[in-house]
Design a protein around this motif. Sequence first.
Motif, mmCIF file in Angstrom:
data_model
loop_
_atom_site.group_PDB
_atom_site.id
_atom_site.type_symbol
_atom_site.label_atom_id
_atom_site.label_comp_id
_atom_site.label_asym_id
_atom_site.label_seq_id
_atom_site.Cartn_x
_atom_site.Cartn_y
_atom_site.Cartn_z
ATOM 1 N N VAL A 1 4.956 4.139 -5.177
ATOM 2 C CA VAL A 1 3.520 4.425 -5.169
ATOM 3 C C VAL A 1 3.216 5.604 -4.251
ATOM 4 O O VAL A 1 2.452 6.512 -4.610
ATOM 5 C CB VAL A 1 2.724 3.179 -4.741
ATOM 6 N N MET A 2 3.829 5.626 -3.075
ATOM 7 C CA MET A 2 3.566 6.715 -2.138
ATOM 8 C C MET A 2 4.035 8.061 -2.694
ATOM 9 O O MET A 2 3.331 9.072 -2.556
ATOM 10 C CB MET A 2 4.243 6.425 -0.802
ATOM 11 N N THR B 1 -3.129 5.914 16.760
ATOM 12 C CA THR B 1 -2.219 5.296 15.789
ATOM 13 C C THR B 1 -3.049 4.807 14.617
ATOM 14 O O THR B 1 -4.042 4.087 14.800
ATOM 15 C CB THR B 1 -1.449 4.121 16.408
ATOM 16 N N TRP B 2 -2.620 5.176 13.399
ATOM 17 C CA TRP B 2 -3.388 4.910 12.177
ATOM 18 C C TRP B 2 -2.558 4.030 11.264
ATOM 19 O O TRP B 2 -1.475 4.426 10.817
ATOM 20 C CB TRP B 2 -3.749 6.232 11.507
ATOM 21 N N LEU B 3 -3.073 2.860 11.007
ATOM 22 C CA LEU B 3 -2.348 1.837 10.257
ATOM 23 C C LEU B 3 -3.094 1.577 8.947
ATOM 24 O O LEU B 3 -4.288 1.238 8.964
ATOM 25 C CB LEU B 3 -2.280 0.576 11.108
ATOM 26 N N PHE B 4 -2.400 1.726 7.823
ATOM 27 C CA PHE B 4 -3.040 1.584 6.520
ATOM 28 C C PHE B 4 -2.309 0.573 5.642
ATOM 29 O O PHE B 4 -1.081 0.636 5.504
ATOM 30 C CB PHE B 4 -3.038 2.925 5.766
ATOM 31 N N ASP B 5 -3.068 -0.324 5.052
ATOM 32 C CA ASP B 5 -2.560 -1.067 3.911
ATOM 33 C C ASP B 5 -2.325 -0.051 2.786
ATOM 34 O O ASP B 5 -2.869 1.066 2.822
ATOM 35 C CB ASP B 5 -3.594 -2.122 3.503
ATOM 36 N N LEU B 6 -1.548 -0.437 1.793
ATOM 37 C CA LEU B 6 -1.242 0.488 0.700
ATOM 38 C C LEU B 6 -2.087 0.208 -0.540
ATOM 39 O O LEU B 6 -2.987 0.980 -0.878
ATOM 40 C CB LEU B 6 0.252 0.411 0.357
ATOM 41 N N ALA C 1 4.103 10.403 0.728
ATOM 42 C CA ALA C 1 5.367 10.115 1.410
ATOM 43 C C ALA C 1 5.563 10.912 2.703
ATOM 44 O O ALA C 1 6.079 10.384 3.691
ATOM 45 C CB ALA C 1 6.538 10.357 0.462
ATOM 46 N N ASP C 2 5.155 12.176 2.724
ATOM 47 C CA ASP C 2 5.401 13.024 3.904
ATOM 48 C C ASP C 2 4.321 12.893 4.969
ATOM 49 O O ASP C 2 4.413 13.534 6.015
ATOM 50 C CB ASP C 2 5.519 14.484 3.468
ATOM 51 N N VAL D 1 7.093 3.044 6.941
ATOM 52 C CA VAL D 1 6.486 1.992 6.121
ATOM 53 C C VAL D 1 6.981 0.660 6.646
ATOM 54 O O VAL D 1 8.190 0.408 6.683
ATOM 55 C CB VAL D 1 6.871 2.145 4.636
ATOM 56 N N PHE D 2 6.048 -0.186 7.075
ATOM 57 C CA PHE D 2 6.397 -1.529 7.515
ATOM 58 C C PHE D 2 6.058 -2.463 6.369
ATOM 59 O O PHE D 2 4.895 -2.736 6.073
ATOM 60 C CB PHE D 2 5.617 -1.897 8.789
ATOM 61 N N HIS D 3 7.113 -2.936 5.666
ATOM 62 C CA HIS D 3 6.940 -3.701 4.422
ATOM 63 C C HIS D 3 7.388 -5.141 4.635
ATOM 64 O O HIS D 3 7.764 -5.537 5.740
ATOM 65 C CB HIS D 3 7.720 -3.027 3.295
#
Length: 220
Positions: free
Chosen positions: A121-122, A10-15, A128-129, A134-136
């Motif tokens: 932004v994405m 699982t890969w979690l990224f800030d934007l 986007a794909d 997106v957990f905002h």
Amino acid sequence: MSADLRHIDTWLFDLDNTLYPEESGFMGSVEARMTDFVAKVSGLPRDQAYALQKKYLAEHGLTLKGLMLNHGVDPADFHALFHDLSLEVLAQDPDLLAALAHLPGRRFIFTNADDKHAERVMAHLGLADLFDDVFHIHSFGFAPKPDPLGFQRMIDAHGITPTTTAFFEDSERNLKPAADLGMTTVLVGPRAAASTADFVHYRTAKLAPFLNAARLKEAA
């Protein structure tokens, strides 16, 4: 030596300032509008408004949270400030897009921004794909990073196992609750190399080369 991420699924990224470089200057435009808004709602001169903005950020993890608690600001009014910002300083990075597409498992955005900002932004960056969700800030009920509650809500919402999750951030302090939960943490950006925090497991100035060099789980 390349990072050993063979246990990650699982890969979690800030934007912001993580999936595009801080050097773009985009967040400078965001911050300028934010300061103007704080000055307007507080009635303070701009220099004092900037200091208050940073105070709320330090205390709450999010300037907006301080404005909500102390000035009754409607989040929709605050977020609308940024929805027409030009994105022309942000450029697509083909190397990063390819590296992200190659990651095995699920990919998520975990951002203190709102959904519309993230979507704009994405889409502009061609991201986007490449992400499952997106957990905002609305998703985690205005419990912004580094609030552990926001992390727990994100974990619960997506059935995430922290010990097999990598979290990428440009803000050092946002990595601590992730490390406390058992996540592998990666600090990204121009100041990453100077970090000495023991809860930061890896550091990189640029995201794409780090991902391309990392040892990953082999596809089943």
